[in-house]
Design a protein around this motif. Structure first.
Motif, PDB file in Angstrom:
ATOM      1  N   LEU A   1       0.981  -1.026   0.072  1.00 20.25           N
ATOM      2  CA  LEU A   1       0.181   0.014  -0.043  1.00 20.25           C
ATOM      3  C   LEU A   1       0.808   1.108   0.049  1.00 20.25           C
ATOM      4  O   LEU A   1       0.488   2.184  -0.667  1.00 20.25           O
ATOM      5  N   ALA A   2       1.788   1.174   0.782  1.00 23.72           N
ATOM      6  CA  ALA A   2       2.625   2.316   0.887  1.00 23.72           C
ATOM      7  C   ALA A   2       3.546   2.662  -0.553  1.00 23.72           C
ATOM      8  O   ALA A   2       3.856   3.964  -0.891  1.00 23.72           O
ATOM      9  N   ARG A   3       3.482   1.992  -1.295  1.00 21.01           N
ATOM     10  CA  ARG A   3       3.986   1.958  -2.783  1.00 21.01           C
ATOM     11  C   ARG A   3       3.379   2.453  -3.956  1.00 21.01           C
ATOM     12  O   ARG A   3       3.685   2.962  -4.907  1.00 21.01           O
ATOM     13  N   GLN A   4       1.888   2.518  -3.527  1.00 19.02           N
ATOM     14  CA  GLN A   4       1.047   3.049  -4.453  1.00 19.02           C
ATOM     15  C   GLN A   4       0.973   4.610  -4.403  1.00 19.02           C
ATOM     16  O   GLN A   4       1.353   5.418  -3.600  1.00 19.02           O
ATOM     17  N   ASP A   5       0.907   5.102  -5.552  1.00 19.34           N
ATOM     18  CA  ASP A   5       0.939   6.604  -5.870  1.00 19.34           C
ATOM     19  C   ASP A   5      -0.082   7.620  -5.710  1.00 19.34           C
ATOM     20  O   ASP A   5      -0.246   8.587  -6.092  1.00 19.34           O
ATOM     21  N   GLY A   6      -1.173   6.846  -4.892  1.00 17.07           N
ATOM     22  CA  GLY A   6      -2.359   7.491  -4.668  1.00 17.07           C
ATOM     23  C   GLY A   6      -3.540   6.851  -4.335  1.00 17.07           C
ATOM     24  O   GLY A   6      -3.224   5.867  -3.585  1.00 17.07           O
ATOM     25  N   PRO A   7      -4.718   7.135  -4.121  1.00 18.97           N
ATOM     26  CA  PRO A   7      -5.994   6.055  -3.610  1.00 18.97           C
ATOM     27  C   PRO A   7      -5.882   5.021  -4.098  1.00 18.97           C
ATOM     28  O   PRO A   7      -5.714   4.709  -5.297  1.00 18.97           O
ATOM     29  N   THR A   8      -6.203   3.953  -3.459  1.00 23.48           N
ATOM     30  CA  THR A   8      -6.083   2.626  -3.980  1.00 23.48           C
ATOM     31  C   THR A   8      -7.440   1.878  -3.116  1.00 23.48           C
ATOM     32  O   THR A   8      -7.799   2.027  -1.862  1.00 23.48           O
ATOM     33  N   VAL A   9      -7.957   1.073  -3.930  1.00 24.83           N
ATOM     34  CA  VAL A   9      -8.862  -0.047  -3.501  1.00 24.83           C
ATOM     35  C   VAL A   9      -7.991  -1.163  -3.001  1.00 24.83           C
ATOM     36  O   VAL A   9      -7.361  -1.857  -3.459  1.00 24.83           O
ATOM     37  N   LEU A  10      -8.579  -1.492  -1.617  1.00 27.46           N
ATOM     38  CA  LEU A  10      -7.967  -2.636  -1.081  1.00 27.46           C
ATOM     39  C   LEU A  10      -8.962  -3.785  -0.969  1.00 27.46           C
ATOM     40  O   LEU A  10      -9.972  -3.748  -0.608  1.00 27.46           O
ATOM     41  N   VAL A  11      -8.422  -4.945  -1.565  1.00 29.75           N
ATOM     42  CA  VAL A  11      -9.329  -6.182  -1.688  1.00 29.75           C
ATOM     43  C   VAL A  11      -8.772  -7.444  -1.135  1.00 29.75           C
ATOM     44  O   VAL A  11      -7.759  -7.749  -1.145  1.00 29.75           O
ATOM     45  N   GLY A  12      -9.689  -7.922  -0.255  1.00 23.54           N
ATOM     46  CA  GLY A  12      -9.329  -9.197   0.160  1.00 23.54           C
ATOM     47  C   GLY A  12     -10.639 -10.421   0.146  1.00 23.54           C
ATOM     48  O   GLY A  12     -11.618 -10.200  -0.100  1.00 23.54           O
ATOM     49  N   HIS A  13      -9.734 -11.779  -0.120  1.00 21.09           N
ATOM     50  CA  HIS A  13     -10.810 -12.826  -0.121  1.00 21.09           C
ATOM     51  C   HIS A  13     -10.413 -13.799   0.859  1.00 21.09           C
ATOM     52  O   HIS A  13      -9.268 -13.726   1.433  1.00 21.09           O
ATOM     53  N   SER A  14     -11.604 -14.281   1.357  1.00 22.74           N
ATOM     54  CA  SER A  14     -11.529 -15.261   2.700  1.00 22.74           C
ATOM     55  C   SER A  14     -10.694 -14.733   3.775  1.00 22.74           C
ATOM     56  O   SER A  14     -11.194 -13.710   4.261  1.00 22.74           O
ATOM     57  N   PHE A  15      -9.603 -15.360   4.346  1.00 24.56           N
ATOM     58  CA  PHE A  15      -9.139 -15.192   5.737  1.00 24.56           C
ATOM     59  C   PHE A  15      -8.426 -13.543   5.544  1.00 24.56           C
ATOM     60  O   PHE A  15      -8.651 -12.980   6.436  1.00 24.56           O
ATOM     61  N   SER A  16      -8.198 -13.130   4.417  1.00 22.11           N
ATOM     62  CA  SER A  16      -7.499 -11.969   4.260  1.00 22.11           C
ATOM     63  C   SER A  16      -8.371 -10.445   4.414  1.00 22.11           C
ATOM     64  O   SER A  16      -8.028  -9.494   4.521  1.00 22.11           O
ATOM     65  N   GLY A  17      -9.752 -10.911   4.654  1.00 23.02           N
ATOM     66  CA  GLY A  17     -10.703  -9.854   5.197  1.00 23.02           C
ATOM     67  C   GLY A  17     -10.354  -9.543   6.410  1.00 23.02           C
ATOM     68  O   GLY A  17     -10.381  -8.172   6.810  1.00 23.02           O
ATOM     69  N   MET A  18      -9.627 -10.321   7.225  1.00 19.75           N
ATOM     70  CA  MET A  18      -8.651  -9.815   8.483  1.00 19.75           C
ATOM     71  C   MET A  18      -7.608  -8.776   8.224  1.00 19.75           C
ATOM     72  O   MET A  18      -7.710  -7.695   8.860  1.00 19.75           O
ATOM     73  N   ILE A  19      -6.857  -8.926   6.984  1.00 22.70           N
ATOM     74  CA  ILE A  19      -6.097  -8.143   6.685  1.00 22.70           C
ATOM     75  C   ILE A  19      -6.366  -6.722   6.198  1.00 22.70           C
ATOM     76  O   ILE A  19      -6.157  -5.538   6.608  1.00 22.70           O
TER      77      ILE A  19
END
Length: 259
Positions: A86-104
């Protein structure tokens, strides 16, 4: 006009309730920011290639897309891995998680670069919530019985993977995914989120109605609780592979690319 003490107290309570509704309803009422970055995070029994059907659809729409290789060791490790991307992104970002990674997504989603959250048949705990206890309020999904351990590492048996994880995929394709299954560490399952990004960020949820890994009614509960923009897909737990068009469209909506 004069207000007596009882009327004043009632007005205070009403105002507080209105504020709470406004805060909890942010995922519904706040329009997504138009963005060009998407970060995808995989869950248990998988690796970053599980997004291989969704990625080209997002890239074709002009989105800069990155799939995180989640270490599946501890929750702090997994969150840190996502945060570095996320820190490497150059602007607003959509964060998407599947299954367990919803915790993340729930924990790392408070990152200032994150403009919206997308949960795909994913866990969505509240801050400090014991997800295992929450899940016990619903019938146990069949896949739970198929987890096997080799010492500290857990994985799904082949039978459970093909039947309960990837049940709507052609067997040959499901077997390829089984071959690249990434084992998880027991300690990963003990972690609890300390924050709930869905309380302050626009959120989207794709429910898998034929899910045998997370109870679909639990998915519905979590999606409703967060006030997410929600779709239901007639799919196994791997909707991101069996129904990539629907999942990509939901992500594009979170990215403000489609209405």
């Amino acid at each position: 006009m004069t207000m007596n003490r009882r009327s004043f107290s009632a007005a205070l309570i009403a105002g507080a309730a209105a504020t709470l509704v406004s805060t909890r309803g942010m995922a519904v009422t706040q329009a997504p920011t138009k963005v060009r970055n998407v970060v995808l995070v995989h869950g248990l029994f998988a690796d970053g290639s599980s997004w291989s059907e969704v990625i080209p659809r997002l890239q074709a729409a002009g989105l800069n897309t990155t799939s995180v290789q989640n270490p599946l060791t501890t929750l702090p490790d997994a969150v840190a891995s996502a945060q570095r991307v996320l820190a490497r992104q150059d602007g607003p970002t959509v964060l998407v998680g599947h299954s367990f990674s919803g915790m993340i997504v729930t924990e790392a989603g408070v990152h200032p670069n994150v403009s919206a959250l997308v949960y795909v048949a994913a866990r969505a705990p509240d801050a400090g919530e014991d997800y295992t206890e929450l899940a016990k309020k619903f019938s146990a999904p069949p896949a739970s019985a198929g987890i096997v351990f080799d010492g500290d590492e857990g994985r799904l048996s082949e039978a459970a993977f093909l039947r309960d994880f990837a049940g709507d995929l052609p067997e040959a394709k499901a077997k390829v995914l089984y071959a690249v299954q990434e084992p998880f560490h027991k300690e990963l399952l003990t972690g609890k989120t300390t924050q709930a990004a869905w309380r302050s960020k626009p959120s989207f949820y794709a429910i898998s109605t034929e899910d045998r890994t997370i109870n679909p009614d639990l998915e519905r509960f979590m999606a409703k609780r967060m006030g997410a923009t929600t779709i239901e897909v007639k799919a196994s737990h791997l909707s991101l592979i069996s129904h990539p068009d629907e999942i990509a469209q939901l992500i594009l909506k979170a990215a403000g690319q489609v209405s």
